[in-house]
Design an enzyme around this catalytic site. Structure first.
Site, mmCIF file in Angstrom:
data_model
loop_
_atom_site.group_PDB
_atom_site.id
_atom_site.type_symbol
_atom_site.label_atom_id
_atom_site.label_comp_id
_atom_site.label_asym_id
_atom_site.label_seq_id
_atom_site.Cartn_x
_atom_site.Cartn_y
_atom_site.Cartn_z
ATOM 1 N N ASN A 123 0.830 -1.208 0.000
ATOM 2 C CA ASN A 123 0.000 0.000 0.000
ATOM 3 C C ASN A 123 0.864 1.258 0.000
ATOM 4 O OD1 ASN A 123 0.571 -0.947 2.675
ATOM 5 N ND2 ASN A 123 -1.056 0.303 3.539
ATOM 6 N N GLU A 149 0.380 5.260 0.645
ATOM 7 C CA GLU A 149 -0.525 6.295 1.146
ATOM 8 C C GLU A 149 -0.085 7.674 0.674
ATOM 9 O OE1 GLU A 149 -0.938 5.526 5.368
ATOM 10 O OE2 GLU A 149 -2.149 3.735 4.957
ATOM 11 N N CYS A 191 -4.219 0.772 -2.401
ATOM 12 C CA CYS A 191 -4.093 -0.512 -1.705
ATOM 13 C C CYS A 191 -3.016 -1.384 -2.357
ATOM 14 C CB CYS A 191 -5.406 -1.268 -1.748
ATOM 15 S SG CYS A 191 -6.706 -0.575 -0.727
ATOM 16 N N GLU A 240 -3.109 -4.513 -3.251
ATOM 17 C CA GLU A 240 -3.594 -5.346 -4.358
ATOM 18 C C GLU A 240 -3.692 -4.527 -5.639
ATOM 19 O OE1 GLU A 240 -4.896 -4.804 -1.393
ATOM 20 O OE2 GLU A 240 -6.150 -6.448 -0.690
ATOM 21 N N CYS A 287 -10.126 -5.290 -0.097
ATOM 22 C CA CYS A 287 -11.263 -4.372 0.040
ATOM 23 C C CYS A 287 -12.123 -4.457 -1.225
ATOM 24 C CB CYS A 287 -10.783 -2.948 0.290
ATOM 25 S SG CYS A 287 -10.234 -2.080 -1.201
ATOM 26 N N CYS A 325 -10.533 -3.292 -4.477
ATOM 27 C CA CYS A 325 -9.484 -4.209 -4.934
ATOM 28 C C CYS A 325 -10.073 -5.483 -5.537
ATOM 29 C CB CYS A 325 -8.527 -4.544 -3.798
ATOM 30 S SG CYS A 325 -7.462 -3.156 -3.378
HETATM 31 N N1 THU Z 1 -5.379 -1.529 2.422
HETATM 32 C C1 THU Z 1 -4.830 -2.323 1.452
HETATM 33 O O1 THU Z 1 -3.687 -2.090 1.007
HETATM 34 N N2 THU Z 1 -5.553 -3.357 0.969
HETATM 35 C C2 THU Z 1 -6.801 -3.698 1.415
HETATM 36 O O2 THU Z 1 -7.410 -4.610 0.865
HETATM 37 C C3 THU Z 1 -7.381 -3.002 2.569
HETATM 38 C C4 THU Z 1 -6.702 -1.739 2.964
HETATM 39 C C5 THU Z 1 -4.604 -0.393 2.933
HETATM 40 C C6 THU Z 1 -5.136 0.968 2.567
HETATM 41 C C7 THU Z 1 -4.544 1.833 3.665
HETATM 42 O O3 THU Z 1 -3.237 2.237 3.265
HETATM 43 C C8 THU Z 1 -4.403 0.893 4.852
HETATM 44 O O4 THU Z 1 -4.562 -0.423 4.334
HETATM 45 C C9 THU Z 1 -5.450 1.127 5.939
HETATM 46 O O5 THU Z 1 -6.725 1.091 5.407
#
Ligand code: THU
Length: 152
Positions: free
Chosen positions: A50, A52, A61, A63, A105, A108
């Site tokens: 991920n 940010e 994310c 994925e 999520c 994704c």
């Molecule tokens: N996140 C992912 O990378 N993949 C997911 O399927 C769920 C959430 C990340 C997004 C954010 O940077 C952190 O997790 C908290 O939500």
């Protein structure tokens, strides 16, 4: 010789790749590291973490990053398996998963569906928890998916 579209990477290898990727997460805001690893029919593995942003809502994310890397390298389809691991970073920076496994999520799931449908596969998705691995097909995570076939 034509390659048979079977999984050529084992579960432990793919999980280790996802775990390694999670150590490279850029997650200074949530402090929640996620790593994803995609296994393709040709034996290749593509990972993502991920990413940010100071504008919080723009977070990418793990994925989605992995699928984007693969697609940008010209991969279309052949997705056989996905491993996802998420949690607070441990000493080595890799995600230390909590009891509840992190499944992709909603966004994704849709992003994964695009590359899966391009090759007509229904990848297995392994989600890591502290003491368990949840195994589901993408079609179970995203039933009745909207995809490229709907536009043709
Ligand atoms: N996140 C992912 O990378 N993949 C997911 O399927 C769920 C959430 C990340 C997004 C954010 O940077 C952190 O997790 C908290 O939500």
């Amino acid at each position: 010789m034509k390659k048979h579209p079977t999984l050529t990477v084992d579960q432990a290898t793919l999980i280790a790749a996802a775990r390694d990727a999670s150590a490279r997460a850029y997650a200074p805001y949530s402090k929640f590291h996620v790593g994803a690893a995609l296994a393709f029919a040709d034996g290749s593995v593509v990972t993502g973490a991920n990413v940010e942003n100071a504008s919080y809502g723009l977070a990418l994310c793990a994925e989605t990053v992995a699928v984007s890397k693969a697609m940008a390298d010209g991969v279309r389809g052949g997705l056989m398996a996905v491993a996802v691991i998420g949690g607070a970073p441990g000493e080595d920076g890799a995600a230390s998963p909590g009891a509840a496994p992190v499944t992709p999520c909603g966004r994704c799931r849709q992003v994964l569906n695009e590359i899966a449908q391009l090759g007509g596969t229904d990848p297995v998705v392994w989600s890591l928890g502290a003491d368990s691995v949840v195994e589901l097909r993408l079609s179970q995570l995203l039933p009745h998916a909207f995809g490229p076939a709907n536009l043709s």
